[in-house]
Structure formats: C-alpha cells, structure tokens
Enzyme design. Structure first.
Site, mmCIF file in Angstrom:
data_model
loop_
_atom_site.group_PDB
_atom_site.id
_atom_site.type_symbol
_atom_site.label_atom_id
_atom_site.label_comp_id
_atom_site.label_asym_id
_atom_site.label_seq_id
_atom_site.Cartn_x
_atom_site.Cartn_y
_atom_site.Cartn_z
ATOM 1 N N GLY A 73 0.835 -1.192 0.000
ATOM 2 C CA GLY A 73 0.000 0.000 0.000
ATOM 3 C C GLY A 73 0.865 1.235 0.000
ATOM 4 O O GLY A 73 2.063 1.190 0.306
ATOM 5 N N GLY A 117 0.737 5.710 0.788
ATOM 6 C CA GLY A 117 -0.007 6.839 1.323
ATOM 7 C C GLY A 117 0.748 8.127 1.130
ATOM 8 O O GLY A 117 1.749 8.191 0.400
ATOM 9 N N GLY A 118 0.290 9.170 1.801
ATOM 10 C CA GLY A 118 0.887 10.484 1.629
ATOM 11 C C GLY A 118 2.294 10.578 2.170
ATOM 12 O O GLY A 118 3.115 11.346 1.653
ATOM 13 N N MET A 119 2.606 9.835 3.229
ATOM 14 C CA MET A 119 3.929 9.929 3.831
ATOM 15 C C MET A 119 4.876 8.841 3.358
ATOM 16 O O MET A 119 6.092 9.005 3.440
ATOM 17 C CB MET A 119 3.819 9.863 5.357
ATOM 18 C CG MET A 119 3.330 11.135 5.998
ATOM 19 S SD MET A 119 3.401 11.044 7.802
ATOM 20 C CE MET A 119 5.169 11.005 8.058
ATOM 21 N N GLY A 120 4.351 7.705 2.915
ATOM 22 C CA GLY A 120 5.251 6.632 2.520
ATOM 23 C C GLY A 120 4.491 5.430 2.015
ATOM 24 O O GLY A 120 3.313 5.523 1.660
ATOM 25 N N VAL A 138 4.155 0.849 2.337
ATOM 26 C CA VAL A 138 4.414 -0.364 3.108
ATOM 27 C C VAL A 138 4.688 -1.502 2.137
ATOM 28 O O VAL A 138 3.960 -1.685 1.164
ATOM 29 C CB VAL A 138 3.209 -0.711 4.014
ATOM 30 C CG1 VAL A 138 3.472 -2.019 4.754
ATOM 31 C CG2 VAL A 138 2.957 0.389 5.014
ATOM 32 N N LYS A 195 7.976 -0.336 6.391
ATOM 33 C CA LYS A 195 7.431 0.994 6.134
ATOM 34 C C LYS A 195 8.572 1.896 5.677
ATOM 35 O O LYS A 195 9.605 1.996 6.350
ATOM 36 C CB LYS A 195 6.804 1.572 7.400
ATOM 37 C CG LYS A 195 5.423 1.034 7.724
ATOM 38 C CD LYS A 195 4.798 1.848 8.849
ATOM 39 C CE LYS A 195 3.359 1.430 9.103
ATOM 40 N NZ LYS A 195 2.713 2.293 10.115
ATOM 41 N N ASP A 237 -4.684 6.504 19.186
ATOM 42 C CA ASP A 237 -5.447 6.318 17.941
ATOM 43 C C ASP A 237 -5.932 4.881 17.818
ATOM 44 O O ASP A 237 -5.893 4.288 16.741
ATOM 45 C CB ASP A 237 -4.594 6.699 16.731
ATOM 46 C CG ASP A 237 -5.454 6.897 15.466
ATOM 47 O OD1 ASP A 237 -6.651 7.223 15.621
ATOM 48 O OD2 ASP A 237 -4.940 6.714 14.358
#
Length: 649
Positions: free
Chosen positions: A59, A61-64, A66, A81, A175
């Site tokens: 997958g 995302g905006g930061m990195g 996996v 990650k 979270d």
C-alpha cells in the site's frame, strides 16, 4: 489498500504540517493482503539496508509506502514501512516516523506488532521494519455483523493487555480503532495492535519535538476521549475511554457517538451520555462500558490490566452468563414440559399397578379433578404449587406400590437366616480405587482456577503454572508464570520457574510469550536462557521459527540486557563489517569473554575473505597488537556460566 479515512479523522498537530497525515496512510489490513504489483516501484525486487529483499508493495499513502520484505539472512518476512524521500526534508514528518519506531520498539508483547529495525536507506529515506501480521482487521470482521459476546470479550481482553504493556513503557496509543487492530487465527483469535504513529511517549516530549501545540486535536473523532477532543493533555486513561468506545461498538454494532461533522461528534464526546446498550447485553458488561466511557478520567478504571482482570473474572469469554432478570423464564420454558411428561408417565405407571390389585382398589385412579391441572400447560407463576403436587403424587405412588408388594408371598428360597449372613471380612467387597496422581492434580487445578484472579497469591500462580504445564497447557502456564514474576521479581531466581519458562519456549504454541517473558522479566538470566534456546534449536528444522525469533530478540536486547560475557559473544555473532568496532569488542573480550566466545574469536585469525577476490584481510587492525591472541587465551580460561534451569531438570 490505503486506509479508507476521511481527512477529518486526523487533524494536523501543527500549522507547518497541515497537509500531513500523522503516519503512513496504509491500513492495518495492508500487512496481509495480496495485491497487483505496480511495475514502476523501484524498490520491488531490490535488497535495501543490506538485509531486506523487497517482494511486494502492499500500500502507499501520503507519507510513505508499506512493503512485504524478507530478511535475507534470517528468511523472516517483515512489513517494511518506508518514508517518501521528499518527506525526509520535513522535520515534523521525520520526527513522527521516528516516534512510531521508538514506541513500537519499546513494547514487547504478544498482542503488539513488534518493531525490529529502524534506519536510513542509501537514498536518504527512512525505513521501519515491523512484524508481518497475516490476518484481517477488526473492522473487516465487524462488517459481517455482531459477533458472539464471548468472542468480543476475548478480543477486548487481549487489546487491554496490549494497552497495559504499552502504558507500562510510557506509551499512550491515542489512535486505537478497529482499523488498527488485527486478528490472526491461531486456533483462537490472536489480537495484534498496530500503528503507533501518533503515540505519546513519556520521555519523548511533544513540545520539544514541536509536533503538537496546546489545544490541538488529533486522532479519529469517533474514538476520541473527552480530554483528547478538548485538546487537553492525555494519559493512559484516554486509551481506556477509546477501548470503551470500541467495546460499545462490538456489543451494539455502532459507536456511541456519531454525526455528519467531526465537530458534532467531538461535542457529543464532551457533553452527552452514551446511549444505553441493547437489553440483551450482560449487566456486568453494561456496567464496565459505562465506567470506561466516563467523562472524567478519575471515574474510569485506572489501568488496562484492571479492565482485563475484570473481564476475566466474569468468564464471559468462556461461558455466557444469563442476566438475573431473564433466566427463570428461560429455565421454565425448558423445564416445565419435561415435568409434565414425567407426571404423565408416573400416572400411567401407578394406574397400571392399581389395575393389578384387588377389585376394591380398581375404583381408585389418579384421575381426580384436583390432579388434572397438572396435565395442562403450567404457567411460570404456578411453578411452585405444581412441584408440590408432583412430589405428593410421587410419594402416594410409592406408598401404593409398597402396599401391593406386601400382600404377596415370599418364596422359601428367598429367606436368609442370620447364620448365612456373610461377615464384612468374608464378603471382601471391592474397595474403591484410590485416586491417581493425575486425579489429584486435576482437582487441585480446578480449585486454583475457581479462585478469583485478584485473590491468587504467588504460591497459587506458581502451582497453577506447574499444573497447567504438566497437562500440556503451555499458553496458560506461561501466563501464570508472567503473573508470578510481576508479583515478585525475586521469582526470577527460582530454578524451577526458569526451567518452566525454558520448556515453554520450546513449544510452538507458547514460544513467543515465553521468550518475551525471559527478555522482559528475567534480566540477565533471561538473555542467557534465550541464548541457550537459540543454540539448542539451530539444527532442528521443526523449531526454525523458534530459532529465528530467539535470534531476532538477541540482536535487539544484547546491548542493554545481556551480561558482559554474553554481550561480547553476541557482538561477535552480529559483528560489523568495519574493523574498528570489532577491535573494540576484542579489547573488551580481554576482561569479560568466556568459553562461549572462543570459537568466534579464533575465526578472526583468518586473514582473507574480503575484497573482490576474497583474498584481502577483513580486519587488518587486529594484527597491529597481540590483543586477539590474548583475548582467546583469556576466554578459554573462563568457563561458561552454569545454567540454573539445568539444575532443576
């Protein structure tokens, strides 16, 4: 699969990072889901950090992103990650990524996905290696509808135990939600808590990192505590409120507070009481959820362990318990038809006997009007009178049978004179068999399990662990040993306890828990125990996973918890490719190394094996002084320590 997360789920913690998510936007389920691999990803197929071969991107995302990767030496699958290269220029993004690594690395617990490595790649981007979790997220399970209450309770117990392990290390998750809880199937549900991207770490202050400002709100609105929603300082009890929200959702099928706008949801958390749970929920669970959802932290249970212990005492994860207000009706619906059928059989039998009696008795039957009521359906209110009539009729039937049998004649051969009565010695009745050792142990085990958890003392836990281990209940015995060690640290010096943990570490069902206990609660003896386990399982292919897990733990804890002699042995095992660190290890070996290091020290005598032609000396700095030979001789003179658990075998 990227997490299906609305932008409002995580508000920015500072103005400079307004557009940044607080962790990789990759859902927990991504660590186990197979996907079509984008051909353009440059990392796939490469070996990064000199030890991880990247197999697949799970997958992004905006930061990195996996990835699924394999440790090339240990053949261990990990979730890798990787922070995007462009994000490394933003201090807040790097600091948050580092904080996730610190938080996950501190917690060593079977219900937490362990972090095993953190570092920087050649291109400057940061990476974090995590335990690869093969399973599905709790959110995916909940999408199929309400689960049975015993299963829900078992899941919440494991989440609470994971939170307790985190809180003990000064980590507040902040979270917790179904997307961050994974379920693995190991004969039962095994929970793994993930994603410490916005965790609060006690000695990594938010203000020094400039990651948060006073009054900032971050997290997921549906699962926020009131103090988190108000932007106040939070502690471990904030996670307990979130656990209450999650527990409520498992029992009711929806969160207690919801709305179209995040601000509306936060307002409900701050001011509104939660809606009542369904009436079918056990009253003890209703009370616990109510206390967990208290607006004031002081009104909640104060520790996650207290929540787990309370749920364990209810035994709802094993045996469902009926509410006291409903069980009589349910018992009556089952029992009364059985009683009616029993009465009909008694009446038929007595009437048959009466028909065989003298003519004068034939007129008497059990058809009297006052007995006909028993043949009709009995309401719950008349349960006690019906039982009274039934007992009266049973006694009457026995009396009539006795009178009938007394009128007969006894056969002469049936009479026995007193002289013919055998004495007790002559009769020699078979004596009842004496209970076996297994029977006695089972009785003792049952008694100990019946004792409430909060009343068990140190001898109770030790005996419980011993009995459970004798019956092959390795997971339960390991948990009992952990409780005993937490009650009294001196228990770590008991050879029998060390032997029990050593034996549990050899079992596939309990090796992870046993190794974590040895590392966290046994001090230097625990590291020695894991080293002994690693050495003894190296040549057994059936124990490969145990050997790899022990190897990984030794690499992580050798610098902090190993004895000086064992630290040298492990430093030689995990030695650097540079000469200077190895030279320092050899220098320390002069004073501390024992016979366990002799073979590896002798291997440093080799003057080839490096360079393109493999003929260059790998460690030329060791040839400048005679320290290597002196270290070898010193190590030979120091015997390896005697293993205390070996004495108890």
């Amino acid at each position: 699969m990227p997490r299906d997360q609305a932008p409002a789920d995580r508000s920015p913690e500072s103005g400079d990072a307004a557009s940044l998510p607080t962790s990789l936007d990759v859902g927990s389920e991504n660590l186990a889901t197979t996907r079509t691999q984008p051909p353009s990803d440059p990392l796939v197929g490469q070996i990064v950090a000199a030890r991880y071969k990247v197999e697949q991107r799970l997958g992004v995302g905006g930061m990195g992103a996996v990835y699924r990767a394999v440790h090339v030496h240990m053949r261990k699958t990990v979730a890798l990650k990787v922070l995007h290269r462009q994000m490394t220029y933003i201090p807040e993004a790097v600091a948050r990524f580092e904080r996730e690594a610190v938080a996950a690395a501190r917690i060593e617990h079977p219900n937490v996905a362990a972090a095993t490595d953190f570092g920087r790649l050649d291109d400057g981007s940061f990476y974090l290696a995590l335990e690869f979790v093969e399973g599905v997220s709790l959110r995916q399970i909940m999408a199929h509808g309400l689960m049975p209450v015993p299963r829900a309770v078992g899941i919440v117990i494991q989440i609470a135990q994971a939170l307790q392990a985190a809180h003990a290390q000064g980590v507040v998750h902040r979270d917790l939600k179904p997307e961050n809880v994974m379920l693995m199937h190991r004969g039962r549900d095994l929970v793994k808590v993930l994603d410490f991207g916005i965790a609060k770490v006690s000695d990594v202050a938010d203000d020094t990192r400039h990651l948060t400002h006073a009054g900032s709100v971050f997290g997921t609105p549906d699962y926020m505590s009131p103090e988190q929603a108000a932007g106040r300082n939070v502690d471990a009890r904030s996670d307990l409120y979130t656990l209450g929200v999650l527990f409520y959702e498992l029992l009711a099928g929806e969160t207690p507070f919801s709305g179209d706008a995040p601000a509306l949801v936060l307002t409900k958390h701050l001011h509104e009481p939660p809606p009542p749970l369904p009436s079918s929920v056990d009253f003890r669970l209703v009370d616990l959820v109510k206390r967990l959802l208290a607006k004031e932290p002081d009104a909640r249970p104060q520790t996650a362990q207290a929540v787990a212990d309370e749920l364990l005492r209810t035994r709802l994860s094993v045996i469902p318990v009926r509410n006291p207000s409903t069980w009589p009706k349910k018992v009556g619906r089952v029992a009364l038809p059985i009683l009616r059928r029993t009465w009909l059989q008694i009446r038929r039998g007595v009437n048959a006997l009466l028909r065989l009696a003298e003519p004068g008795w034939r007129k008497l039957t059990l058809k009297a009007p006052w007995l006909e009521a028993l043949e009709r359906p009995v309401k719950l209110g008349s349960f006690a009178p019906a039982m009274g009539w039934l007992l009266l009729c049973a006694v009457l039937g026995l009396v009539l049978v006795g009178l009938f049998m007394r009128g007969g004649h006894e056969a002469p051969s049936a009479r026995v004179t007193p002289s013919e009565v055998a004495t007790p010695a002559a009769a020699s009745p078979a004596a009842s068999p004496a209970p076996t050792l297994e029977d006695k142990q089972q009785i003792e085990l049952t008694d100990l399990l019946a004792l409430p958890v909060y009343k068990r003392k140190l001898p109770d836990w030790l005996r419980l662990a011993e009995l459970q281990q004798a019956q092959g209940q390795w997971q339960d015995s390991t948990a009992a040993y952990r409780n005993a060690l937490q009650l009294d640290k001196d228990t770590a010096k008991n050879p029998k306890v060390l032997l029990g943990i050593r034996q549990a570490a050899e079992q596939m069902v309990s090796y992870e828990a046993a190794i974590n206990i040895a590392i966290n609660l046994l001090g230097e003896s625990g590291v020695d125990l894991i080293f002994d386990l690693w050495q003894s399982t190296r040549d057994n292919p059936k124990q490969r996973l145990i050997n790899e897990f022990a190897y990984k733990k030794l690499d992580v804890v050798r610098a902090r918890r190993a004895s000086p002699a064992l630290k040298i042995r492990l430093d030689l095992e995990f030695k650097s490719q540079d000469c200077e660190p190895v030279q320092k290890t050899v220098h320390a070996a002069l004073h501390d190394a024992d016979q366990r290091s002799v073979q590896l020290l002798e291997g440093l005598r080799k003057t080839d094996g490096c360079g393109a032609s493999k003929t260059r000396d790998c460690y030329p700095c060791l040839r400048e002084k005679p320290e290597l030979e002196d270290a070898i001789e010193a190590a030979k003179a120091r015997p390896a320590p005697e293993l205390p658990w070996a004495k108890a075998r």
